[in-house]
Each structure stands twice: as structure tokens, then as C-alpha cells.
Design a protein around this motif. Structure first.
Motif, PDB file in Angstrom:
ATOM      1  N   ILE A 271     -17.702 138.249 -23.135  1.00 41.75           N
ATOM      2  CA  ILE A 271     -19.398 138.360 -23.579  1.00 41.75           C
ATOM      3  C   ILE A 271     -19.725 139.587 -24.098  1.00 41.75           C
ATOM      4  N   ALA A 272     -20.468 139.815 -25.249  1.00 39.36           N
ATOM      5  CA  ALA A 272     -21.164 141.160 -25.475  1.00 39.36           C
ATOM      6  C   ALA A 272     -22.450 141.200 -25.566  1.00 39.36           C
ATOM      7  N   GLY A 273     -23.158 142.278 -25.414  1.00 40.44           N
ATOM      8  CA  GLY A 273     -24.673 142.339 -25.645  1.00 40.44           C
ATOM      9  C   GLY A 273     -24.850 142.751 -27.019  1.00 40.44           C
ATOM     10  N   LYS A 274     -26.175 142.768 -27.221  1.00 41.71           N
ATOM     11  CA  LYS A 274     -26.798 143.358 -28.620  1.00 41.71           C
ATOM     12  C   LYS A 274     -26.395 144.768 -28.957  1.00 41.71           C
ATOM     13  N   GLN A 275     -26.855 145.641 -28.067  1.00 45.80           N
ATOM     14  CA  GLN A 275     -26.560 146.872 -28.151  1.00 45.80           C
ATOM     15  C   GLN A 275     -26.229 147.690 -26.685  1.00 45.80           C
ATOM     16  N   SER A 276     -26.256 146.682 -25.839  1.00 43.05           N
ATOM     17  CA  SER A 276     -25.908 147.357 -24.344  1.00 43.05           C
ATOM     18  C   SER A 276     -25.174 146.266 -23.688  1.00 43.05           C
ATOM     19  N   PHE A 277     -24.868 146.748 -22.485  1.00 44.38           N
ATOM     20  CA  PHE A 277     -24.121 145.417 -21.586  1.00 44.38           C
ATOM     21  C   PHE A 277     -25.321 144.720 -20.755  1.00 44.38           C
ATOM     22  N   GLU A 278     -26.278 145.026 -21.267  1.00 40.02           N
ATOM     23  CA  GLU A 278     -27.640 144.137 -20.422  1.00 40.02           C
ATOM     24  C   GLU A 278     -28.496 143.060 -21.269  1.00 40.02           C
ATOM     25  N   SER A 279     -29.107 142.216 -20.737  1.00 35.56           N
ATOM     26  CA  SER A 279     -29.854 141.067 -21.200  1.00 35.56           C
ATOM     27  C   SER A 279     -31.158 140.993 -20.755  1.00 35.56           C
ATOM     28  N   LYS A 280     -32.123 140.953 -21.595  1.00 35.86           N
ATOM     29  CA  LYS A 280     -33.479 140.848 -21.022  1.00 35.86           C
ATOM     30  C   LYS A 280     -34.022 139.582 -21.251  1.00 35.86           C
ATOM     31  N   GLN A 281     -33.130 138.598 -21.423  1.00 38.78           N
ATOM     32  CA  GLN A 281     -33.924 137.253 -21.626  1.00 38.78           C
ATOM     33  C   GLN A 281     -33.155 136.132 -20.378  1.00 38.78           C
ATOM     34  N   PHE A 282     -32.777 136.836 -19.299  1.00 40.25           N
ATOM     35  CA  PHE A 282     -32.766 135.771 -18.095  1.00 40.25           C
ATOM     36  C   PHE A 282     -33.977 135.787 -17.139  1.00 40.25           C
ATOM     37  N   LYS A 283     -34.069 134.459 -16.265  1.00 44.68           N
ATOM     38  CA  LYS A 283     -35.029 134.242 -15.469  1.00 44.68           C
ATOM     39  C   LYS A 283     -34.483 133.480 -14.249  1.00 44.68           C
ATOM     40  N   LEU A 284     -34.863 133.757 -13.204  1.00 44.92           N
ATOM     41  CA  LEU A 284     -34.415 132.947 -12.095  1.00 44.92           C
ATOM     42  C   LEU A 284     -35.267 132.283 -11.181  1.00 44.92           C
ATOM     43  N   ALA A 285     -34.924 131.231 -10.579  1.00 46.94           N
ATOM     44  CA  ALA A 285     -35.806 130.427  -9.732  1.00 46.94           C
ATOM     45  C   ALA A 285     -35.263 130.142  -8.332  1.00 46.94           C
ATOM     46  N   GLY A 286     -36.011 129.878  -7.282  1.00 43.39           N
ATOM     47  CA  GLY A 286     -35.742 129.538  -6.109  1.00 43.39           C
ATOM     48  C   GLY A 286     -35.930 127.954  -5.793  1.00 43.39           C
ATOM     49  N   GLU A 287     -36.144 127.852  -4.818  1.00 46.11           N
ATOM     50  CA  GLU A 287     -36.368 126.436  -4.412  1.00 46.11           C
ATOM     51  C   GLU A 287     -37.791 125.798  -4.754  1.00 46.11           C
ATOM     52  N   ASP A 288     -38.728 126.775  -5.051  1.00 46.56           N
ATOM     53  CA  ASP A 288     -40.049 126.573  -5.593  1.00 46.56           C
ATOM     54  C   ASP A 288     -40.141 126.327  -7.054  1.00 46.56           C
ATOM     55  N   ARG A 289     -39.022 126.393  -7.720  1.00 50.86           N
ATOM     56  CA  ARG A 289     -38.804 125.981  -9.018  1.00 50.86           C
ATOM     57  C   ARG A 289     -39.825 127.122 -10.032  1.00 50.86           C
ATOM     58  N   VAL A 290     -40.067 128.123  -9.450  1.00 51.02           N
ATOM     59  CA  VAL A 290     -40.975 128.936 -10.199  1.00 51.02           C
ATOM     60  C   VAL A 290     -39.991 130.149 -10.861  1.00 51.02           C
ATOM     61  N   PHE A 291     -39.966 130.425 -12.056  1.00 49.74           N
ATOM     62  CA  PHE A 291     -39.205 131.221 -12.669  1.00 49.74           C
ATOM     63  C   PHE A 291     -39.715 132.708 -12.797  1.00 49.74           C
ATOM     64  N   TYR A 292     -38.691 133.816 -12.633  1.00 45.64           N
ATOM     65  CA  TYR A 292     -39.369 135.002 -12.650  1.00 45.64           C
ATOM     66  C   TYR A 292     -38.272 135.790 -13.503  1.00 45.64           C
ATOM     67  N   PRO A 293     -38.604 136.849 -14.315  1.00 43.25           N
ATOM     68  CA  PRO A 293     -37.822 137.842 -14.986  1.00 43.25           C
ATOM     69  C   PRO A 293     -37.064 138.165 -14.112  1.00 43.25           C
ATOM     70  N   ALA A 294     -35.440 138.431 -14.705  1.00 45.39           N
ATOM     71  CA  ALA A 294     -34.525 138.809 -13.845  1.00 45.39           C
ATOM     72  C   ALA A 294     -33.954 139.985 -14.808  1.00 45.39           C
ATOM     73  N   LYS A 295     -33.116 140.915 -13.894  1.00 47.41           N
ATOM     74  CA  LYS A 295     -32.134 141.741 -14.454  1.00 47.41           C
ATOM     75  C   LYS A 295     -30.847 141.193 -14.769  1.00 47.41           C
ATOM     76  N   ALA A 296     -30.203 141.347 -15.792  1.00 50.30           N
ATOM     77  CA  ALA A 296     -28.825 140.445 -16.156  1.00 50.30           C
ATOM     78  C   ALA A 296     -27.955 141.762 -16.772  1.00 50.30           C
ATOM     79  N   TRP A 297     -26.823 141.726 -16.250  1.00 54.24           N
ATOM     80  CA  TRP A 297     -26.122 142.674 -16.845  1.00 54.24           C
ATOM     81  C   TRP A 297     -24.540 142.077 -17.030  1.00 54.24           C
ATOM     82  N   ILE A 298     -23.675 142.258 -17.930  1.00 56.84           N
ATOM     83  CA  ILE A 298     -22.480 141.739 -18.404  1.00 56.84           C
ATOM     84  C   ILE A 298     -21.366 142.255 -17.758  1.00 56.84           C
ATOM     85  N   SER A 299     -20.408 141.498 -16.853  1.00 55.34           N
ATOM     86  CA  SER A 299     -19.296 142.151 -16.288  1.00 55.34           C
ATOM     87  C   SER A 299     -17.964 141.242 -16.634  1.00 55.34           C
TER      88      SER A 299
END
Length: 489
Positions: free
Chosen positions: A408-436
């Protein structure tokens, strides 16, 4: 004497009128897409049909062979015949006769594609008012090419199946290309250049049209809500482009049986608020078209709708529906219907407008699918990577992908600003994401125990994950939660 001359003149006029009427009745007629400058599908048995003098013998003499093909018109004058076509070439003449010949001139043999959908397929190279097509003016300037032939079916909405369309073939030139579908033209340009054969593009589209409008009564029976809205014969059509079955009957029905290589499709914006039914609906439509055409599982390549802020067209006080669910429904189709492929457009949207100016991108991505999957050109990337699975390790989600041999490749870096995570409460929060390497690692301090991940799963999200071939990853989610949950900033 004057009265006698007048009577004689009337008699001769009546005889001439009757003779002309009989001659007109005897003339061979065919639907408009059988005409001068047309492209017929190469290396196949190409259907031709029309009307002629009742019970007459109809002959077809194609210029590429010395053979003369014959069939018999019915008592209603209708006839149909299948003509073998060799490899690409031309120009040829094709003469059809029931005693009175009709000759089609400047006919080419090559690759024929049907191009259908709503406004983003219909959008011409000249653009819409205040809405340009990026790079179109120079592309139009350089468009003269007698090997690319264009046919646009005029809009027609009908409660009964019609037998003909309005339109005519033209060679690609700045004048004809300017008013032709941009997506279809950019697609055809690539096919013609890479295969070096004539290409015929038949556009049958209508801005704002619903998928339901391009299906016939039988296909719609699987969708009772839509089937209930099929208008009665000669009844009122509430919406010329959205009412179920009316565009199938008025624009597509006359084309059924025309020999072609396949279909490209750009539609879905009108169905954005009915995502729950779209996977089944588009799948049913594809299978239904294939059954009617009777030439097997022809290729069907389609565009995923591009990011757009649907709040702009949502009435004040009404719920803003998330079109990511429609994109998800579209993405499922290529995995359940054989010989299909989806061009992902997450990097080619326009948040402020539903008609993105980047029409060369969808045209070229559809061409990549066709060139790789249909024409067998190897060594190119044609399909976007797709979400495979997620694994939770501590507070981090590890996302894996299929169709990503070079990772996988990023647009201009190895990071993505388009990910969100949720726990059991099903509420989504912006997340840090990086390509490995081949994975994407996702983490949020607000979600210490993640159970679900989403990528670019909002209306106007701009994708920033790609294959190394530059093809964007579609928006996706790991959960199957049935309703929209809040997103925290």
C-alpha cells in the motif's frame, strides 16, 4: 377541356401518390444505430434487423466478403439476421435490400462498447454550465480520429418498449467530441490507441436517472417498492428519468441484441439514499441485460460514485444520508457478479459539486479494467486494493488488504488522515494511521480497546491510500452495524 385535364392531373397525382406509398412501404428500414459511419463488432456474429416489405426476401451484402446473406421478412415486415464479421478493418459498405437497396457507407469493424448511466456519464467534453471538464479543451482539439466513432441516444422516456432511437454516428472530431460524453470518450481513446482498432461508443444516459429506470418490468419484480411504481401503458410518468422502467423502454430496449464487446456504467448518485437495495439492484440489472442480449457474460465495468457533500442537496432539517454506504454497496457487486470490475474514484471527487471535473480519470480507469481483464494486456495494474481484514493488537488495529501485491502507498507520505476507530460503544473517533509495508496500523488515544475501523467513510472523504500503480483504495468499514453512529472530532 380544362376540367378533363384537371381530372387527368388528379388521377395521375393519385396514382403517383399510391406508387410512392407502395415504394415507401417496401423500403428496408433499420434502427438508427445501423447507419453510415457505424462500427460493427469484429470477430462475432453481428445481429442486424429492421423492417421491409411483408414476406419479402431480405439480402445483406457486406463489403468484407463476397457472401450474400438472406432472410425472410415476416408478415409484419420484421426481419432479423446474423452476419459473421472478421477482424477489425474498413471502411466498408453494407447493402441491405428487399428489392429496394439501402446502403450503409463508411462502416468499420472493431470494438463496440455501450456507455450508460446518469449525468456523470452523460456530461459532455464541453462540460455543464459553470462546471468544466478538466483538460477537455486541448483533448478535444486533438480528437480528430476516423477510427473512433460516436453515437449518442437522444433522451426518451416511455411506458412501452420502443423499437428505435434518435441519433446518428459520427467520426471523432473536435466538433463531435465537444458534445460527446467525456467519460466515454476518454475510455474509447485509450482502447483505440492501445488496441489499434476502430472503436464504436454508444452512449445511452440521462442525468439524474435512477438505476430502477434502466431495468425492465421483469427485473423490477425482485424489488416490490420499485415495481409498484412502474407506470401503466400510456400512463403518467411522474419523473422522466427516475420512474422505474421508463428509460429501459424508451432508450435501451431498441439496442438489445446489438453486437458489442461490453458495457461501461457510471451511475449511483441518484440511489445514494437507497444503498440497502443497490447491490442487489445493480446485480439484477447486469444479469438481466446479459440475459436479454444473449451473448454471454459480457464485461461490465462501472464507476464507484466520487466523494461529494450530500448536505448541499439535503433539505434543511432532514437527515444527511452518508453516501459511503452506497459506495460500499457498489463495491460488493464486482465480488458477486462475474466479469465485472469497479473503477474507484476516491481521489477524483468534488465536495462542492456532484459533477467532478476530473473525467479523464474515470475514463482511463475503466479502460485499464477493459484492457487488462477483457483484452488480456499484462503488466499493468487495473484493480484497486480492497480491504481484507483487521486484527487488534493491544490498542492498535492492523488492517490487511487483498489485490495489493506491491503493498500500500500513501498520497504523499506513509500516513493517512481518513481512518476512524470505535470501541464497544460504537462511537467513532479520528485515528492516527500509518503504512507499515503491506499493512495499515491504526490507533486512537480515545479508543483504547478498538473493535471496528473505518476508512474514508463519509460523504466527501478524499482517499489517501493507493496501490503502487496509483489506484485508490475504496472507502470501507470492518463493522456491519446497521445504523449511522456518531463520530467524535
Amino acid at each position: 377541356m380544362k376540367n378533363n385535364n384537371r381530372s387527368l392531373y388528379k388521377g395521375l397525382s393519385l396514382a403517383a401518390f399510391l406508387t410512392f406509398g407502395l415504394m415507401a412501404e417496401a423500403e428496408v428500414k433499420m434502427p438508427a444505430f445501423f447507419g453510415d459511419n457505424m462500427v460493427m463488432q469484429q470477430n462475432t456474429d453481428a445481429n442486424m434487423w429492421g423492417t421491409a416489405k411483408a414476406s419479402s426476401t431480405v439480402t445483406v451484402t457486406p463489403g468484407w466478403t463476397s457472401e450474400v446473406y438472406k432472410t425472410k421478412a415476416g408478415k409484419d415486415g420484421k426481419w432479423k439476421i446474423s452476419i459473421p464479421t472478421p477482424a477489425a478493418g474498413g471502411p466498408y459498405t453494407v447493402t441491405v435490400s428487399d428489392g429496394t437497396p439501402l446502403t450503409l457507407n463508411n462502416v468499420m469493424l472493431g470494438e463496440v462498447w455501450l456507455c450508460s448511466g446518469q449525468s456523470n456519464m452523460e456530461m459532455p467534453m464541453k462540460g455543464y454550465k459553470n462546471q468544466p471538464v478538466e483538460g477537455a479543451n486541448m483533448a478535444t482539439l486533438k480528437s480528430r480520429n476516423p477510427n473512433i466513432r460516436l453515437f449518442t441516444v437522444k433522451r426518451n422516456s416511455s411506458t412501452v418498449p420502443v423499437d428505435d432511437v434518435t441519433g446518428s454516428w459520427s467520426e471523432a472530431s473536435p466538433e463531435s467530441v465537444r458534445n460527446f460524453s467525456a467519460t466515454a470518450y476518454f475510455f474509447g481513446r485509450e482502447i483505440e490507441e492501445l488496441l489499434d482498432v476502430p472503436v464504436g461508443l454508444v452512449v445511452v444516459s440521462w442525468g439524474g436517472s435512477a438505476c430502477e429506470a434502466w431495468m425492465n418490468d421483469e427485473m423490477l419484480q425482485a424489488f416490490p417498492e420499485a415495481a409498484a411504481k412502474i407506470p401503466a401503458v400510456n400512463g403518467e410518468i411522474p419523473s422522466k428519468n427516475r420512474t422505474p422502467s421508463v428509460l429501459f423502454k424508451g432508450m435501451l430496449n431498441p439496442l438489445i441484441g446489438m453486437a458489442m464487446r461490453g458495457v461501461i456504467w457510471y451511475q449511483g448518485e441518484d440511489n445514494w439514499n437507497r444503498a440497502h437495495s443497490y447491490t442487489d439492484m445493480l446485480s439484477t440489472m447486469i444479469k438481466g441485460w446479459r440475459n436479454l442480449w444473449g451473448q454471454g457474460e459480457f464485461p461490465f465495468y462501472y464507476c464507484q460514485i466520487a466523494p461529494y457533500d450530500y448536505a448541499i442537496i439535503t433539505e434543511s432539517g432532514k437527515e444527511i444520508i452518508n453516501s459511503a454506504y452506497l459506495r460500499e454497496a457498489q463495491a460488493r457487486v464486482e465480488h458477486i457478479v462475474p466479469n465485472t470490475g469497479m473503477a474507484v474514484l476516491m481521489d477524483a471527487g468534488w465536495p462542492e459539486g456532484i459533477h467532478p471535473p476530473k473525467k479523464q480519470i474515470p475514463g482511463e480507469r475503466l479502460a485499464l479494467l477493459a484492457l487488462n481483464k477483457t483484452y488480456g494486456i499484462k503488466g499493468i495494474g487495473a484493480e484497486s486494493p480492497v480491504y481484507k481484514s483487521m486484527e487488534v493488537k493491544g490498542d492498535t488495529v492492523i488492517v490487511s488488504f487483498d489485490r495489493a501485491p506491491e503493498w500500500i502507498a500513501g498520497k504523499q507520505s506513509f500516513e493517512s488522515k481518513q481512518f476512524k476507530l470505535a470501541g464497544e460503544d460504537r462511537v467513532f473517533y479520528p485515528a492516527k494511521a500509518w503504512i507499515s509495508r503491506s499493512k495499515v496500523m491504526v490507533k486512537s488515544d480515545k479508543v483504547p480497546h478498538p473493535v471496528a475501523v473505518r476508512y474514508a467513510f463519509e460523504n466527501a472523504s478524499e482517499g489517501d491510500l493507493f496501490s503502487t500503480d496509483g489506484l485508490p483504495v475504496s472507502s470501507f468499514r470492518s463493522d456491519d452495524w446497521p445504523d449511522e453512529r456518531p463520530i467524535k472530532e
